[in-house]
Design a protein around this motif. Structure first.
Motif, PDB file in Angstrom:
ATOM      1  N   ASN A  94      26.898 -12.491  63.625  1.00 65.40           N
ATOM      2  CA  ASN A  94      28.335 -12.693  63.734  1.00 65.40           C
ATOM      3  C   ASN A  94      28.626 -14.185  63.730  1.00 65.40           C
ATOM      4  N   PHE A  95      29.507 -14.620  62.865  1.00 66.10           N
ATOM      5  CA  PHE A  95      29.960 -16.005  62.938  1.00 66.10           C
ATOM      6  C   PHE A  95      30.525 -16.266  64.333  1.00 66.10           C
ATOM      7  N   SER A  96      30.262 -17.450  64.845  1.00 64.20           N
ATOM      8  CA  SER A  96      30.578 -17.752  66.247  1.00 64.20           C
ATOM      9  C   SER A  96      32.063 -17.619  66.571  1.00 64.20           C
ATOM     10  N   LEU A 121      40.737 -13.765  70.411  1.00 67.60           N
ATOM     11  CA  LEU A 121      41.609 -14.168  69.313  1.00 67.60           C
ATOM     12  C   LEU A 121      41.774 -15.677  69.233  1.00 67.60           C
ATOM     13  N   GLN A 122      41.579 -16.377  70.347  1.00 65.16           N
ATOM     14  CA  GLN A 122      41.631 -17.838  70.304  1.00 65.16           C
ATOM     15  C   GLN A 122      40.505 -18.380  69.434  1.00 65.16           C
ATOM     16  N   ALA A 123      39.326 -17.788  69.573  1.00 64.77           N
ATOM     17  CA  ALA A 123      38.205 -18.208  68.732  1.00 64.77           C
ATOM     18  C   ALA A 123      38.513 -17.935  67.266  1.00 64.77           C
ATOM     19  N   PHE A 124      39.046 -16.739  66.976  1.00 70.03           N
ATOM     20  CA  PHE A 124      39.390 -16.411  65.591  1.00 70.03           C
ATOM     21  C   PHE A 124      40.369 -17.431  65.027  1.00 70.03           C
ATOM     22  N   GLY A 125      41.389 -17.757  65.802  1.00 70.09           N
ATOM     23  CA  GLY A 125      42.405 -18.690  65.334  1.00 70.09           C
ATOM     24  C   GLY A 125      41.873 -20.090  65.102  1.00 70.09           C
ATOM     25  N   ASN A 126      40.796 -20.427  65.783  1.00 74.71           N
ATOM     26  CA  ASN A 126      40.202 -21.759  65.644  1.00 74.71           C
ATOM     27  C   ASN A 126      38.990 -21.770  64.713  1.00 74.71           C
ATOM     28  N   ASN A 127      38.784 -20.676  64.009  1.00 77.81           N
ATOM     29  CA  ASN A 127      37.701 -20.649  63.028  1.00 77.81           C
ATOM     30  C   ASN A 127      38.093 -21.465  61.791  1.00 77.81           C
ATOM     31  N   ASN A 128      37.093 -21.929  61.057  1.00 73.52           N
ATOM     32  CA  ASN A 128      37.339 -22.587  59.767  1.00 73.52           C
ATOM     33  C   ASN A 128      36.050 -22.573  58.958  1.00 73.52           C
ATOM     34  N   TYR A 129      36.132 -23.039  57.721  1.00 73.37           N
ATOM     35  CA  TYR A 129      34.969 -22.991  56.836  1.00 73.37           C
ATOM     36  C   TYR A 129      33.849 -23.915  57.304  1.00 73.37           C
ATOM     37  N   THR A 130      34.196 -25.054  57.889  1.00 71.93           N
ATOM     38  CA  THR A 130      33.173 -25.954  58.415  1.00 71.93           C
ATOM     39  C   THR A 130      32.346 -25.249  59.485  1.00 71.93           C
ATOM     40  N   LYS A 131      33.012 -24.545  60.390  1.00 68.22           N
ATOM     41  CA  LYS A 131      32.298 -23.854  61.461  1.00 68.22           C
ATOM     42  C   LYS A 131      31.392 -22.759  60.901  1.00 68.22           C
TER      43      LYS A 131
END
Length: 280
Positions: free
Chosen positions: A66-68, A83-93
């Motif tokens: 699972n992506f972090s 959902l906070q983690a989801f909202g702060n996801n991006n391609y770099t991560k």
């Protein structure tokens, strides 16, 4: 006899990465497949566990994770409580997460007793297809690449989320997760991260520069990501092999939850094509 092991490793962005490995414990030098899920996906979605078993039975050391910042937690790996983690996801991560997994595979003695770190293959589904393509182009440890129903252009998909000016002003935009019915956030940092790294995140650039064997597969009946996107990737990477799967949708005949003991024929075709490609 198949063995499944679960591991949690530290990511680079203050969130853990939940990994599982499926393999034959009596074999050595097993080539390694690292599978990356797509947008709103997770490692245990649908028939991915049956797929892991199928590859392990064919002699591969199959890893998925699972992506972090995919919104799941270690305690709830198939739901999206964070959902906070989801909202702060991006391609770099996501690229950093994949790098952390490869590093872990490459440097863990326990894995190397059974698996061959010099034969690391990446497999990505949907958005994970774009992530693995970029990573494969920039990391010489990756020896082969398999793209499943891959996206071909991150920028167009980002700007499709909402009006960028409204996104900037509000700082967040929401979409519904059709499975959980949650309103899930995308914070504006997602777009800022993309703009800051546009060249790196250009899938066309990565495909043109890829110099390892590349298998591209896409379902003819995919309504989520057009088969034209995989056709574009194939056009950009002239050394790739393209396989269209008849009667296959975006997830190759699977769904979540998958309550059957057998793989759908479309996903079974994907597995057989992949095994043939990796054994060439």
């Amino acid at each position: 006899m198949l063995t499944k092991q679960q591991t949690v490793i530290d990511g680079q962005h203050q969130k853990p990465i939940f990994i599982d490995a499926t393999f034959t414990s009596t074999k050595i030098n097993q080539p390694i497949i690292i599978f990356c899920h797509g947008y709103k996906g997770f490692k245990d979605w649908g028939a991915w566990n049956l797929m892991a078993n199928a590859f392990a039975e064919q002699g591969f050391y199959f890893l998925k994770f699972n992506f972090s910042h995919n919104g799941s937690t270690i305690e709830q790996p198939i739901d999206f409580p964070d959902l906070q983690a989801f909202g702060n996801n991006n391609y770099t991560k996501e690229l950093d997460d994949l790098n952390s997994v490869i590093n872990w595979v490459y440097n863990t003695t326990e894995i190397q007793l059974l698996a061959d770190k010099n034969n690391i293959f990446l497999m990505g589904h949907s958005r994970g297809g774009g992530i693995t393509l970029i990573k494969a182009e920039e990391d010489s440890r990756v020896k082969k690449l398999i793209s499943l129903a891959s996206v071909s252009d991150f920028k167009s998909r980002m700007t499709r989320l909402c009006d960028v000016n409204q996104w900037r002003e509000a700082g967040v935009t929401f979409i519904e997760n059709s499975r959980t019915k949650q309103q899930i956030p995308h914070y504006y940092q997602f777009y800022e991260d993309f703009i800051a790294n546009q060249e790196r995140f250009n899938i066309q650039r990565a495909a043109k520069n890829l110099n390892i064997p590349h298998l591209i597969m896409h379902g003819v009946a995919d309504t989520s990501v057009s088969i034209k996107e995989s056709e574009n990737i194939h056009k950009w990477n002239t050394n790739s092999k393209f396989v269209s799967i008849e009667n296959a949708d975006h997830v190759f005949g699977t769904k979540h939850p998958w309550n059957h003991k057998e793989l759908p024929p479309q996903l079974n075709t994907v597995i057989q094509e992949t095994v043939n490609f990796l054994n060439e």
